[in-house]
Design a protein around this motif. Structure first.
Motif, PDB file in Angstrom:
ATOM      1  N   TYR A 266      15.667   2.019 -21.865  1.00  0.00           N
ATOM      2  CA  TYR A 266      15.292   1.343 -20.577  1.00  0.00           C
ATOM      3  C   TYR A 266      16.332   0.402 -20.245  1.00  0.00           C
TER       4      TYR A 266
ATOM      5  N   LEU B 192      12.666  -1.179 -16.342  1.00  0.00           N
ATOM      6  CA  LEU B 192      11.511  -1.909 -16.952  1.00  0.00           C
ATOM      7  C   LEU B 192      11.546  -3.269 -16.321  1.00  0.00           C
TER       8      LEU B 192
ATOM      9  N   THR C 266       9.904   8.905 -24.589  1.00  0.00           N
ATOM     10  CA  THR C 266       9.363   7.453 -25.208  1.00  0.00           C
ATOM     11  C   THR C 266       8.831   6.516 -24.200  1.00  0.00           C
ATOM     12  N   TYR C 267       9.432   6.116 -23.335  1.00  0.00           N
ATOM     13  CA  TYR C 267       9.290   5.244 -22.189  1.00  0.00           C
ATOM     14  C   TYR C 267       8.908   5.746 -20.886  1.00  0.00           C
ATOM     15  N   SER C 268       8.127   5.257 -19.919  1.00  0.00           N
ATOM     16  CA  SER C 268       8.002   5.626 -18.658  1.00  0.00           C
ATOM     17  C   SER C 268       9.179   5.461 -17.675  1.00  0.00           C
TER      18      SER C 268
ATOM     19  N   ASP D  65       6.168   9.864 -21.852  1.00  0.00           N
ATOM     20  CA  ASP D  65       5.261   8.848 -21.313  1.00  0.00           C
ATOM     21  C   ASP D  65       4.941   9.006 -19.793  1.00  0.00           C
TER      22      ASP D  65
END
Length: 465
Positions: free
Chosen positions: A225, A248, A267-269, A299
């Motif tokens: 991110y 982010l 793993t992250y949005s 995610d």
């Protein structure tokens, strides 16, 4: 020569006395031992402070540092305050956007652990917290103080740059909803404009808190991110995209993200707004992953939580995801109560499983969205969240609105204004709410029957920058 030597000796003795005082005072308050980072630096800041002791003064946050928890330290108050020998002598009054904070003379440990505007004027240092426990260095608010009992009046909550010829930020329609409540979201308006075409340049361009407009060109790939600083506008140029890397907003404020295509972030949005971030507008973005890798591989696509506030999410396409939008990250995040004021309008959700959006704790206004082909629930209201729905269009949704899947249900108003086509029944376990947001939105509200045509034509990265 003799006179000069005497003068020099007197100055040296004065400085020596100051050093002695600072060196041997172990200033304890509650569980706090006040030990400035550098005693010489503290002396220099004290000597450099303004000699004026009357009226309202702006609190200088350029040298402020975290004191742990919700507490921050600002040096250089011109008049000494409380001390070990007299813990209530300070007369300092502290104001946030013109509103007085307190309690004064608080224990430093209480400021760290509880915050909520508590402060302590201890010697020449101010230990303080924001009213909502955000970071006062980046939350966009004005902090002032007085020593002589003066009160701060009329300080605006956000400084909004004047716009020429009545234009709105970024030459678009006015922002609707919570991103324009309790201040306005202007992003990088007035700042320098830069165009980037690779990951390193993008990370660097968006990292500071100074006003800037960042235009994204071409295809950018990566992992993880990118931290986005406050006072930032990110614009995706026509044909641009990001793959594998998300954006982010971690405690930052006054951010606009428009026309970005972001996909396949592992793993992250794709976009996350959290940790007290506020006044964020995400508009006309295309966010996606896929549903081929199972529920745990990716995610979400657009998530808001952990005390984030005053957010508007508009005209976005969210598709090919099991869990596209989450507002409120966990049943145990009770400190989200009073936060998570979010407006969600004219977004297009399709080929998803659930979370369109899923909500906890806050107040969410969800209007004129098109929710198509959802295999689970559409809009979820849980953990006391209150969701106002206006003229949404549900098509091929298993359970369009549901309150029954987390530890506690939430509340729904306006469920009878929506259209439900080829969809199952709502699963609402609480009495109908009457809540309606206080801001004006009726002028932008279209009928539910118009939603599919209008939203599919306009949502996503359809702008031409």
């Amino acid at each position: 020569m003799e006179i000069k030597n005497k003068t020099t000796n007197r100055v040296s003795m004065s400085l020596l006395l100051l050093l002695v005082v600072f060196t041997f005072s172990k200033c304890k308050k509650g569980s706090e031992v006040a030990n400035p980072d550098s005693q010489l630096n503290t002396i220099e800041k004290t000597l450099a402070a303004s000699n004026s002791k009357n009226g309202i003064k702006a609190l200088n946050l350029s040298n402020a540092v975290s004191d742990g928890g919700f507490s921050y330290k600002a040096y250089g108050i011109a008049v000494d305050g409380d001390s070990q020998s007299n813990s209530t002598i300070s007369t300092l009054r502290l104001f946030e956007n013109g509103k007085e904070l307190g309690a004064a003379h608080s224990k430093h440990d209480d400021i760290r652990k509880m915050g909520k505007g508590r402060f302590s004027h201890w010697l020449s240092t101010l230990y303080f917290s924001a009213s909502d426990n955000t970071d006062p260095r980046t939350n966009g608010r004005t902090y002032t103080y007085s020593i002589d009992g003066s009160t701060s009046i009329g300080v605006p909550p956000v400084t909004n740059p004047s716009l020429p010829d009545g234009k709105t930020p970024m030459d678009s329609e006015a922002i609707i909803g919570y991103a324009s409540v309790n201040g306005k979201t202007t992003g990088g308006l007035g700042g320098r404009t830069v165009t980037v075409s690779n990951l390193a340049a993008l990370k660097s361009a968006v990292s500071s808190n100074s006003a800037k407009i960042v235009r994204v060109s071409g295809r950018i790939t990566g992992k993880g991110y990118i931290n986005v600083g406050s006072n930032t506008t990110i614009l995706g140029l026509k044909g641009s995209s990001m793959e594998g890397v998300g954006l982010l907003m971690y405690g930052t404020n006054n951010v606009i993200i428009r026309n970005m295509t972001i996909k396949n972030v592992v793993t992250y949005s794709n976009i996350v707004i959290k940790e007290g971030a506020h006044h964020v507008w995400v508009d006309h973005c295309d966010l996606s992953s896929d549903r081929n890798h199972g529920w745990d591989y990716y995610d979400g696509l657009l998530d808001v939580g952990n005390r984030a506030d005053y957010v508007t999410l508009s005209w976005n396409r969210l598709h090919d995801s099991h869990i596209p939008m989450l507002i409120g990250f966990g049943d145990g995040n009770t400190n989200d109560s009073g936060k998570l004021n979010v407006t969600v309008y004219k977004n297009y959700f399709y080929n998803v499983s659930e979370r369109q959006p899923s909500t906890r704790f806050g107040y969410m206004h969800v209007f004129n969205n098109y929710l198509q082909n959802g295999s689970g629930y559409g809009i979820g209201a849980t953990m006391g969240a209150t969701v106002r729905t206006d003229n949404n269009y549900f098509e091929n949704q298993n359970a369009p609105i549901r309150t029954t899947y987390n530890a506690k249900p939430g509340f729904v108003s306006g469920a009878n204004t929506n259209i439900y086509k080829n969809s199952g029944a709502n699963k609402i376990s609480t009495s109908a709410s009457t809540w309606v947001p206080s801001y004006e939105y009726k002028s932008a509200l279209i009928s539910a029957a118009q939603v599919p045509a209008v939203v599919t034509a306009g949502a996503g990265a359809t702008l031409n920058f």
